[in-house]
Motif scaffolding. Structure first.
Motif, PDB file in Angstrom:
ATOM      1  N   GLY A   1       0.820  -1.210   0.000  1.00 45.53           N
ATOM      2  CA  GLY A   1       0.000   0.000   0.000  1.00 45.53           C
ATOM      3  C   GLY A   1       0.850   1.255   0.000  1.00 45.53           C
ATOM      4  N   PHE A   2       0.471   2.226  -0.807  1.00 42.72           N
ATOM      5  CA  PHE A   2       1.230   3.473  -0.902  1.00 42.72           C
ATOM      6  C   PHE A   2       1.311   4.143   0.476  1.00 42.72           C
ATOM      7  CE2 PHE A   2       1.462   8.094  -1.592  1.00 42.72           C
ATOM      8  CZ  PHE A   2       2.621   8.148  -2.348  1.00 42.72           C
ATOM      9  N   GLY A   3       2.527   4.486   0.882  1.00 43.73           N
ATOM     10  CA  GLY A   3       2.736   5.123   2.175  1.00 43.73           C
ATOM     11  C   GLY A   3       2.887   4.162   3.334  1.00 43.73           C
ATOM     12  N   ASN A   4       2.823   2.860   3.068  1.00 46.01           N
ATOM     13  CA  ASN A   4       2.863   1.858   4.134  1.00 46.01           C
ATOM     14  C   ASN A   4       4.220   1.171   4.273  1.00 46.01           C
ATOM     15  OD1 ASN A   4       0.482   1.839   5.598  1.00 46.01           O
ATOM     16  ND2 ASN A   4      -0.602   0.574   4.108  1.00 46.01           N
ATOM     17  N   HIS A   5       5.256   1.696   3.639  1.00 41.78           N
ATOM     18  CA  HIS A   5       6.555   1.035   3.720  1.00 41.78           C
ATOM     19  C   HIS A   5       7.053   0.964   5.162  1.00 41.78           C
ATOM     20  CE1 HIS A   5      10.895   0.326   3.372  1.00 41.78           C
ATOM     21  NE2 HIS A   5      10.674  -0.133   2.149  1.00 41.78           N
ATOM     22  N   LYS A   6       6.907   2.051   5.902  1.00 37.20           N
ATOM     23  CA  LYS A   6       7.477   2.091   7.261  1.00 37.20           C
ATOM     24  C   LYS A   6       6.857   1.042   8.188  1.00 37.20           C
ATOM     25  CE  LYS A   6       8.982   5.219  10.873  1.00 37.20           C
ATOM     26  NZ  LYS A   6       9.217   6.635  11.236  1.00 37.20           N
ATOM     27  N   PRO A   7       5.530   0.985   8.327  1.00 31.05           N
ATOM     28  CA  PRO A   7       4.984  -0.053   9.215  1.00 31.05           C
ATOM     29  C   PRO A   7       5.292  -1.472   8.733  1.00 31.05           C
ATOM     30  CG  PRO A   7       3.222   1.067   8.017  1.00 31.05           C
ATOM     31  CD  PRO A   7       4.475   1.863   7.822  1.00 31.05           C
ATOM     32  N   ALA A   8       5.329  -1.666   7.420  1.00 26.49           N
ATOM     33  CA  ALA A   8       5.640  -2.999   6.896  1.00 26.49           C
ATOM     34  C   ALA A   8       7.092  -3.366   7.173  1.00 26.49           C
ATOM     35  CB  ALA A   8       5.363  -3.041   5.387  1.00 26.49           C
ATOM     36  N   ALA A   9       8.000  -2.395   7.030  1.00 28.03           N
ATOM     37  CA  ALA A   9       9.417  -2.655   7.303  1.00 28.03           C
ATOM     38  C   ALA A   9       9.652  -2.893   8.789  1.00 28.03           C
ATOM     39  CB  ALA A   9      10.265  -1.487   6.803  1.00 28.03           C
ATOM     40  N   LEU A  10       8.996  -2.098   9.646  1.00 26.73           N
ATOM     41  CA  LEU A  10       9.169  -2.266  11.092  1.00 26.73           C
ATOM     42  C   LEU A  10       8.637  -3.603  11.581  1.00 26.73           C
ATOM     43  CD1 LEU A  10       8.359   1.309  12.467  1.00 26.73           C
ATOM     44  CD2 LEU A  10      10.584   0.168  12.378  1.00 26.73           C
ATOM     45  N   ALA A  11       7.700  -4.184  10.850  1.00 28.12           N
ATOM     46  CA  ALA A  11       7.187  -5.511  11.217  1.00 28.12           C
ATOM     47  C   ALA A  11       8.259  -6.584  11.085  1.00 28.12           C
ATOM     48  CB  ALA A  11       5.987  -5.860  10.350  1.00 28.12           C
ATOM     49  N   THR A  12       9.319  -6.288  10.326  1.00 29.33           N
ATOM     50  CA  THR A  12      10.424  -7.235  10.156  1.00 29.33           C
ATOM     51  C   THR A  12      11.585  -6.933  11.099  1.00 29.33           C
ATOM     52  OG1 THR A  12      11.681  -5.973   8.487  1.00 29.33           O
ATOM     53  CG2 THR A  12       9.833  -7.296   7.699  1.00 29.33           C
ATOM     54  N   GLN A  13      11.411  -5.984  11.999  1.00 23.67           N
ATOM     55  CA  GLN A  13      12.524  -5.483  12.816  1.00 23.67           C
ATOM     56  C   GLN A  13      13.217  -6.588  13.609  1.00 23.67           C
ATOM     57  OE1 GLN A  13      11.535  -2.558  15.928  1.00 23.67           O
ATOM     58  NE2 GLN A  13      13.182  -1.271  15.129  1.00 23.67           N
ATOM     59  N   ALA A  14      12.459  -7.534  14.135  1.00 25.10           N
ATOM     60  CA  ALA A  14      13.055  -8.610  14.940  1.00 25.10           C
ATOM     61  C   ALA A  14      14.022  -9.460  14.117  1.00 25.10           C
ATOM     62  CB  ALA A  14      11.953  -9.489  15.530  1.00 25.10           C
ATOM     63  N   GLN A  15      13.729  -9.623  12.824  1.00 25.00           N
ATOM     64  CA  GLN A  15      14.577 -10.442  11.966  1.00 25.00           C
ATOM     65  C   GLN A  15      15.682  -9.638  11.278  1.00 25.00           C
ATOM     66  OE1 GLN A  15      11.058 -10.410  11.309  1.00 25.00           O
ATOM     67  NE2 GLN A  15      10.798 -12.025  12.872  1.00 25.00           N
ATOM     68  N   THR A  16      15.372  -8.384  10.893  1.00 29.92           N
ATOM     69  CA  THR A  16      16.309  -7.609  10.080  1.00 29.92           C
ATOM     70  C   THR A  16      17.097  -6.562  10.863  1.00 29.92           C
ATOM     71  OG1 THR A  16      14.605  -5.960   9.520  1.00 29.92           O
ATOM     72  CG2 THR A  16      14.806  -7.882   8.073  1.00 29.92           C
ATOM     73  N   GLY A  17      16.576  -6.129  12.012  1.00 29.93           N
ATOM     74  CA  GLY A  17      17.246  -5.087  12.777  1.00 29.93           C
ATOM     75  C   GLY A  17      17.048  -3.702  12.198  1.00 29.93           C
ATOM     76  N   ILE A  18      16.065  -3.517  11.318  1.00 32.61           N
ATOM     77  CA  ILE A  18      15.796  -2.212  10.717  1.00 32.61           C
ATOM     78  C   ILE A  18      15.397  -1.210  11.792  1.00 32.61           C
ATOM     79  CG2 ILE A  18      13.337  -2.637  10.262  1.00 32.61           C
ATOM     80  CD1 ILE A  18      15.689  -0.929   7.788  1.00 32.61           C
ATOM     81  N   THR A  19      15.905   0.016  11.690  1.00 32.79           N
ATOM     82  CA  THR A  19      15.592   1.049  12.676  1.00 32.79           C
ATOM     83  C   THR A  19      14.379   1.863  12.236  1.00 32.79           C
ATOM     84  OG1 THR A  19      17.012   2.706  11.625  1.00 32.79           O
ATOM     85  CG2 THR A  19      18.031   1.226  13.242  1.00 32.79           C
ATOM     86  N   ASP A  20      13.849   2.646  13.146  1.00 30.39           N
ATOM     87  CA  ASP A  20      12.681   3.471  12.856  1.00 30.39           C
ATOM     88  C   ASP A  20      12.969   4.457  11.727  1.00 30.39           C
ATOM     89  OD1 ASP A  20       9.899   4.387  13.928  1.00 30.39           O
ATOM     90  OD2 ASP A  20      11.054   6.247  13.750  1.00 30.39           O
ATOM     91  N   LEU A  21      14.151   5.043  11.726  1.00 26.97           N
ATOM     92  CA  LEU A  21      14.504   6.022  10.701  1.00 26.97           C
ATOM     93  C   LEU A  21      14.688   5.365   9.335  1.00 26.97           C
ATOM     94  CD1 LEU A  21      15.235   8.963  10.017  1.00 26.97           C
ATOM     95  CD2 LEU A  21      17.606   8.416  10.638  1.00 26.97           C
ATOM     96  N   LEU A  22      15.394   4.235   9.303  1.00 23.32           N
ATOM     97  CA  LEU A  22      15.669   3.570   8.029  1.00 23.32           C
ATOM     98  C   LEU A  22      14.433   2.919   7.430  1.00 23.32           C
ATOM     99  CD1 LEU A  22      19.105   1.831   8.709  1.00 23.32           C
ATOM    100  CD2 LEU A  22      18.662   3.889   7.366  1.00 23.32           C
TER     101      LEU A  22
END
Length: 419
Positions: free
Chosen positions: A308-329
């Motif tokens: 969904g357009f504009g939904n990259h951040k919540p979708a990316a943060l859902a992978t945080q436990a596996q990828t270590g992605i930060t809130d900013l990135l």
């Protein structure tokens, strides 16, 4: 309707177009809110012209407009599709969702420009505005910004206080009136193309002198902003302009200036350090590499319609436990095409490619016909896509809308300006 009435009404429409484009141009150097106001008014005016059947678009421009509208509609619809397919759990934030309207800004400018463009007014605003912004940026580069702006401006001083030099010899990042180094430097790339086109091809000496001053100011602004991708894009655009527009001694002199800029960068310790980190940032364990890997993960999970357009951040943060992605990135994948694919799927990616492909085709045709503004917009287009390799430019509306204004103007008639 009588001829006199038609003349009066036509004059009112042209006055409205001049006011809207003038406001839009002021936003290029002043503030994001002004740019957004200009883009919204341009879109509303274009819709009015369409409804009242006053639009007369050439075929290639019409194709670009249709593609822009189609992409915008899919961006608006894609969050609902993502929710229905389970790719998303909620609607995107309003600010990000509203950025879909930025997609049609270039088409809107091209539409309202059919009534006539106030080239002298726009040129004066851009020249005067960017020279002022350059002077402000050079001050910000050398001196730690001392003045606290009013809270309603929402300007972040931390960007101006970041020291890229040493304690003994500090060098701060220029931010211009945006108080933000990336918005400042990336917006400069949008204007650099038209300035180079006028410098290289205008037959009026005064125009070339003013364009040369603006080009110098833009390059200094980018240098002072410590924006690596912007500097690379600027050098690429300058070299392409030299190959397209100049011959003989003039081309050699221009290449000499480009080499001098490279030497200046290499002699600056802060810049050498910035470039030293770039390879690891992109291909090693750096931030951009991580952001892009998460973007690819989202693409693999939802390739057809995206999250969904504009939904990259919540979708990316859902992978945080596996990828270590930060809130900013997590904001985006740091690449235009990868982010568009992750958010809007293969459907959105194809529509984005169609819009940019049709725009390029229309600009190339006008460049071959001798339009200086189309040549400048084409150079700007190349700079945009160099930046887009490592930045998701639509995230900053001021940057995206700056390019949209230049591209839209590139599709307008230039012959009247030659007179």
């Amino acid at each position: 309707m009588s001829t006199d009435s038609q003349t009066v009404e036509g004059g009112r429409w042209r006055t409205a177009v001049a006011a809207v484009l003038g406001l839009y141009a002021v936003g290029l150097v002043l503030a994001e809110a002004v740019l957004q106001a200009g883009a919204i008014l341009a879109t509303a005016l274009a819709l009015t012209l369409a409804v009242t059947k006053r639009l007369r678009l050439e075929q290639d421009v019409r194709a670009f407009v249709v593609a822009s509208v189609a992409l915008c509609l899919w961006q608006l619809l894609s969050p609902a599709v993502a929710l229905a397919t389970g790719a998303a759990t909620k609607w995107p934030r309003g600010a990000r969702y509203g950025q879909a309207l930025d997609t049609v800004a270039g088409a809107a400018v091209a539409c309202i420009g059919t009534l006539g463009v106030p080239w002298v007014l726009l040129g004066g605003i851009v020249v005067g505005g960017w020279l002022l912004a350059t002077a402000l940026g050079l001050f910000q580069h050398r001196v730690r910004w001392p003045w606290v702006p009013p809270s309603f401006t929402k300007l972040n001083l931390s960007r101006l206080h970041e020291n890229f030099g040493t304690e003994e010899s500090p060098r701060y990042a220029s931010g211009g009136f945006f108080f933000h180094r990336l918005r400042f430097a990336h917006g400069a790339i949008a204007v650099l193309g038209p300035a180079l086109a006028v410098l290289g091809r205008s037959r009026v000496t005064r125009q070339r002198v003013m364009a040369g001053a603006v080009v110098l100011g833009l390059l200094l602004s980018i240098y002072g902003a410590f924006a690596r991708a912007a500097l690379g894009a600027a050098l690429g655009v300058c070299v392409l302009a030299l190959l397209l527009l100049l011959r003989g001694t003039a081309r050699k002199a221009g290449l000499g200036v480009a080499v001098a800029l490279v030497v200046l960068v290499l002699l600056t310790p802060a810049w050498r350090e910035r470039f030293g980190k770039a390879v690891d940032n992109l291909f090693g364990s750096g931030e951009r590499s991580l952001a892009m890997s998460v973007g690819w993960r989202l693409v693999k999970e939802h390739p057809w319609v995206g999250v969904g357009f504009g939904n990259h951040k919540p979708a990316a943060l859902a992978t945080q436990a596996q990828t270590g992605i930060t809130d900013l990135l997590a904001t985006d994948a740091h690449n235009l095409w990868l982010t568009a694919w992750a958010e809007t799927g293969l459907v959105g990616l194809v529509l984005l490619a169609a819009m940019h492909g049709l725009l390029a085709r229309a600009l190339v045709r006008r460049h071959r016909q001798g339009s200086l503004i189309a040549t400048g917009a084409l150079l700007s287009f190349v700079g945009f896509h160099v930046l887009a390799l490592v930045h998701y430019l639509p995230f900053h509306p001021s940057v995206h809308l700056s390019f949209m204004l230049v591209w839209g103007l590139g599709l307008c008639r230039w012959a009247e300006a030659e007179a």
